[in-house]
Design an enzyme around this catalytic site. Structure first.
Site, short mmCIF file in Angstrom:
data_model
loop_
_atom_site.label_atom_id
_atom_site.label_comp_id
_atom_site.label_asym_id
_atom_site.label_seq_id
_atom_site.Cartn_x
_atom_site.Cartn_y
_atom_site.Cartn_z
N THR A 36 0.84 -1.19 0.00
CA THR A 36 0.00 0.00 0.00
C THR A 36 0.89 1.25 0.00
OG1 THR A 36 -1.91 1.04 1.06
CG2 THR A 36 -0.27 0.06 2.52
N LYS A 93 3.81 1.58 -3.78
CA LYS A 93 3.33 0.85 -4.95
C LYS A 93 4.24 1.00 -6.16
CE LYS A 93 -1.47 0.89 -3.43
NZ LYS A 93 -2.87 1.22 -3.74
N GLY A 109 -5.31 13.46 -8.42
CA GLY A 109 -4.11 12.77 -7.96
C GLY A 109 -3.48 12.00 -9.10
N THR A 126 1.05 18.73 -8.64
CA THR A 126 2.27 18.83 -9.45
C THR A 126 1.90 18.40 -10.86
OG1 THR A 126 3.64 18.27 -7.53
CG2 THR A 126 4.65 18.06 -9.70
N ALA A 127 1.81 19.37 -11.76
CA ALA A 127 1.27 19.11 -13.09
C ALA A 127 2.08 18.06 -13.86
CB ALA A 127 1.21 20.40 -13.89
N SER A 128 3.39 18.01 -13.64
CA SER A 128 4.21 17.05 -14.38
C SER A 128 3.84 15.61 -14.06
CB SER A 128 5.70 17.29 -14.07
OG SER A 128 5.96 17.14 -12.68
N ASP A 187 -5.98 -3.03 -7.75
CA ASP A 187 -6.73 -1.85 -7.31
C ASP A 187 -7.84 -1.48 -8.29
OD1 ASP A 187 -5.46 -1.37 -4.90
OD2 ASP A 187 -3.96 -0.04 -5.78
#
Length: 275
Positions: free
Chosen positions: A62, A66, A127, A153-155, A102
């Site tokens: 978890t 991961k 996310g 964080t756009a990247s 998941d």
């Protein structure tokens, strides 16, 4: 012979996985010892080696491990390969093999337990870490129309979009400009902010339409802030991650033991405990 299993994460004391797998094993008549092992990114490789030395041959992983687990595996299942993240480990042919349950667990929970039809839906994924990577491929395979990924964080969002390999169907969006994205049938929270007591950065109510369901991959207190926002914004359904937790565990159990346990009794017990 008692099978040795574990879940690795940090923090890990809150994990319900030992309870879930013990219940599955009892129902299926399988002798199983399943423990929680606290390990961070630095200590995880050594902890996994020690687990193997003690006879461990299957494990769950978890947050925040991961993506690190993916790197430690010599082979990967299709879902794990596409996600670049692993939540299920199997010792196979002298190496660790990584799977990711998941996404399939989430889809099973949303469709079978909560009655959602994902086909044709426009989905906002908040996310871009290991949790988001784990569910994105399964959502696409379930027939959603478009996946918009937003991350602080756009990247990281751009990297997830690139990994999916479906330009036009999977796009990234700036968090600060979410009010320009229109509305969605599903808003899915996979941000790390959900693990604290504060909600993720403010979300505009324009994201919500009359059919919107809000889904948090967390459960219990960690899911309260986002689902409170969803309720106030008028989302039709507010769904936490408890069902996904149980369903992904059942998928892992099936990979290890060749049997898919009945999840409803365990889900009902956990829900009663939360209530």
């Amino acid at each position: 012979m008692t099978a040795q299993h574990a879940v690795f994460g940090h923090p890990i004391t809150h994990s319900r996985s030992p309870f879930i797998h013990a219940a599955f094993a009892q129902a299926e008549g399988i002798a199983l010892q399943y423990r929680a092992i606290d390990a961070d990114l630095e200590t995880f490789p050594a902890a996994l080696q020690a687990f193997f030395a003690d006879g461990g041959r299957a494990a769950n992983v978890t947050l925040p491990l991961k993506e690190a687990a993916f790197a430690l595996c010599a082979s990967h299942g299709h879902a794990a390969q596409r996600a670049g993240a692993v939540n299920t480990l199997i010792w196979r042919e002298q190496h660790w093999h990584g799977e990711n349950t998941d996404g399939s667990g989430l889809v099973r929970d949303l469709t079978s337990r909560h009655g959602l039809d994902l086909r044709g839906c426009r989905v906002l994924l908040l996310g871009a870490g290991g949790a988001a990577r784990g569910v994105a491929p399964a959502l696409l395979d379930a027939g959603i129309d478009e996946l918009v990924v937003a991350n602080r964080t756009a990247s990281r969002a751009d990297a997830l979009v690139d990994a999916m390999g479906e330009p036009g169907r999977v796009i990234s969006a700036y968090w600060e400009a979410l009010d320009e994205q229109g509305d969605f049938e599903i808003i899915l929270n996979a941000t790390s902010a959900a693990h604290g007591t504060t909600p993720p950065p403010k979300l505009p109510s324009s994201l919500v339409n009359s059919r919107t369901s809000a889904v948090d991959l967390n459960y219990g207190a960690a899911a309260v802030p986002f689902l409170a926002w969803a309720n106030a914004a008028g989302c039709r359904k507010q769904i936490d991650g408890l069902g996904m937790l149980v369903e992904q565990a059942a998928e892992a159990f099936h990979l290890w033991h060749g049997r898919h346990p009945d999840t409803d009794p365990v889900y009902a017990q956990l829900r009663a405990q939360l209530l």
